[in-house]
Design an enzyme around this catalytic site. Structure first.
Site, mmCIF file in Angstrom:
data_model
loop_
_atom_site.group_PDB
_atom_site.id
_atom_site.type_symbol
_atom_site.label_atom_id
_atom_site.label_comp_id
_atom_site.label_asym_id
_atom_site.label_seq_id
_atom_site.Cartn_x
_atom_site.Cartn_y
_atom_site.Cartn_z
ATOM 1 C CB ALA A 118 46.478 34.268 44.148
ATOM 2 N N GLY A 176 45.932 39.158 40.172
ATOM 3 C CA GLY A 176 45.478 40.248 39.275
ATOM 4 C C GLY A 176 45.882 41.288 38.644
ATOM 5 C CG LEU A 177 45.640 45.208 36.250
ATOM 6 C CD1 LEU A 177 46.736 45.840 36.376
ATOM 7 C CD2 LEU A 177 45.754 45.327 34.348
ATOM 8 C CG ASP A 201 38.033 43.338 39.495
ATOM 9 O OD1 ASP A 201 37.231 42.752 40.145
ATOM 10 O OD2 ASP A 201 37.934 44.474 39.540
ATOM 11 C CE1 TYR A 251 35.962 49.528 39.284
ATOM 12 C CE2 TYR A 251 36.508 48.123 38.264
ATOM 13 C CZ TYR A 251 35.805 48.706 39.469
ATOM 14 O OH TYR A 251 36.196 48.204 41.050
ATOM 15 C CE LYS A 274 34.597 45.151 41.164
ATOM 16 N NZ LYS A 274 35.599 45.135 39.765
ATOM 17 C CG HIS A 314 30.856 47.742 41.598
ATOM 18 N ND1 HIS A 314 31.273 48.267 40.752
ATOM 19 C CD2 HIS A 314 31.426 48.355 42.443
ATOM 20 C CE1 HIS A 314 31.941 48.731 40.756
ATOM 21 N NE2 HIS A 314 32.653 48.464 41.981
#
Length: 295
Positions: A16, A18-19, A45, A50, A75, A108
């Site tokens: 549920a 995350g980072l 994630d 990124y 993504k 994305h």
């Protein structure tokens, strides 16, 4: 450690909390990931756009946590939309990450003016799921009309839609559609960090909101912890971003208290209906000008 999970529509277990690593710089992402995993996080994630997949993969290896215990998301970027291009981009991502499979692969953004290629990309993700190279597939930033169009033209309902969602922008109709379709809502910018880089739109950022700060003071918690607890109690997954070890630890320390119904309602009433980021209806590779590097 966070052991709260959400079962997605194909049975996979999604942590549920995350980072996220959006806006992390250089080696900061590597240290943030390793710190988070050592602190008990199990969801990481990232995204091709990124430009941190190599650093994320290194952070996982540095953490000492077994890859099988990490739920890893990346993504697909719009410049790689299309069936064959998406498959090639997936191979590039897992090569950068240094892994053999992904737990969740997301488109994305929708590309509304080129939706046929959006659909083709999702069909490539369906192929990857069928082949066992990913454990679940989904989308990010898809509005209601994008989701309805996608599910009408493909075979597998997305497991997740990752959207901008925080106290200032709650998208209740969108979340209701997710429930109707059996899609998990995952909040990016869950504590309103989008206001730090996309403009405040005249709104007070959630971390400075008087209602939230009052609840935090009464609870002996921080505003960020109150907001993350709100997400969890409303059944969402959330991926706060931080590179500071103390903030990473703080953000996962949200499992020892519950907000009351009145407190949840008070936060629900803060919705302004105004996005911090761009409207997905206008998303194009030209508007968000990025070139994804090779593996």
């Amino acid at each position: 450690m966070s052991d709260i999970t959400i079962t997605v529509n194909n049975g996979a277990l999604l942590p549920a909390l995350g980072l996220g690593v959006l806006q992390s710089e250089g080696g900061e992402a590597t240290s943030a990931v390793s710190t988070a995993l050592r602190s008990g996080y199990r969801l990481i994630d990232t995204a091709a756009a990124y430009f941190k997949e190599r650093e994320v993969g290194q952070g996982i290896r540095d953490s000492g946590v077994d890859r099988a215990d990490v739920f890893l998301t990346t993504k697909l970027w719009m410049t790689d939309y299309g069936f064959d291009a998406a498959l090639r981009a997936f191979d590039t991502s897992i090569a950068k990450l240094g892994v053999d499979y992904l737990d969740l692969y997301l488109l994305h953004w929708p590309w509304p003016t080129n939706f046929a290629e959006t659909v083709a990309s999702y069909r490539a993700a369906e192929r990857l799921l069928t082949e066992g190279r990913v454990r679940a597939i989904g989308v990010a930033n898809f509005k209601a009309e994008h989701l309805r169009a996608l599910v009408s033209e493909t075979d597998i309902v997305p497991a997740v839609n990752q959207i901008e969602l925080h106290p200032n922008f709650q998208q209740p109709d969108q979340v209701a559609l997710h429930r109707e379709l059996g899609i998990v809502t995952q909040a990016w910018s869950p504590i309103g960090g989008v206001y730090g880089w996309a403009g405040e739109n005249g709104a007070t950022p959630p971390l400075r909101n008087e209602t939230i700060t009052a609840i935090a003071q009464a609870r002996g918690k921080t505003p960020a912890q109150v907001i993350l607890r709100w997400h969890l109690q409303e059944g969402r997954s959330a991926i706060p971003k931080s590179v500071k070890p103390e903030r990473i630890a703080e953000n996962i320390d949200v499992f020892d208290f519950d907000l009351t119904a009145d407190e949840l309602t008070a936060i629900d009433k803060l919705d302004t209906g105004a996005r911090g980021a761009i409207d997905p209806d206008i998303a194009t590779p030209e508007l968000i000008d990025l070139t994804i590097d090779a593996a």
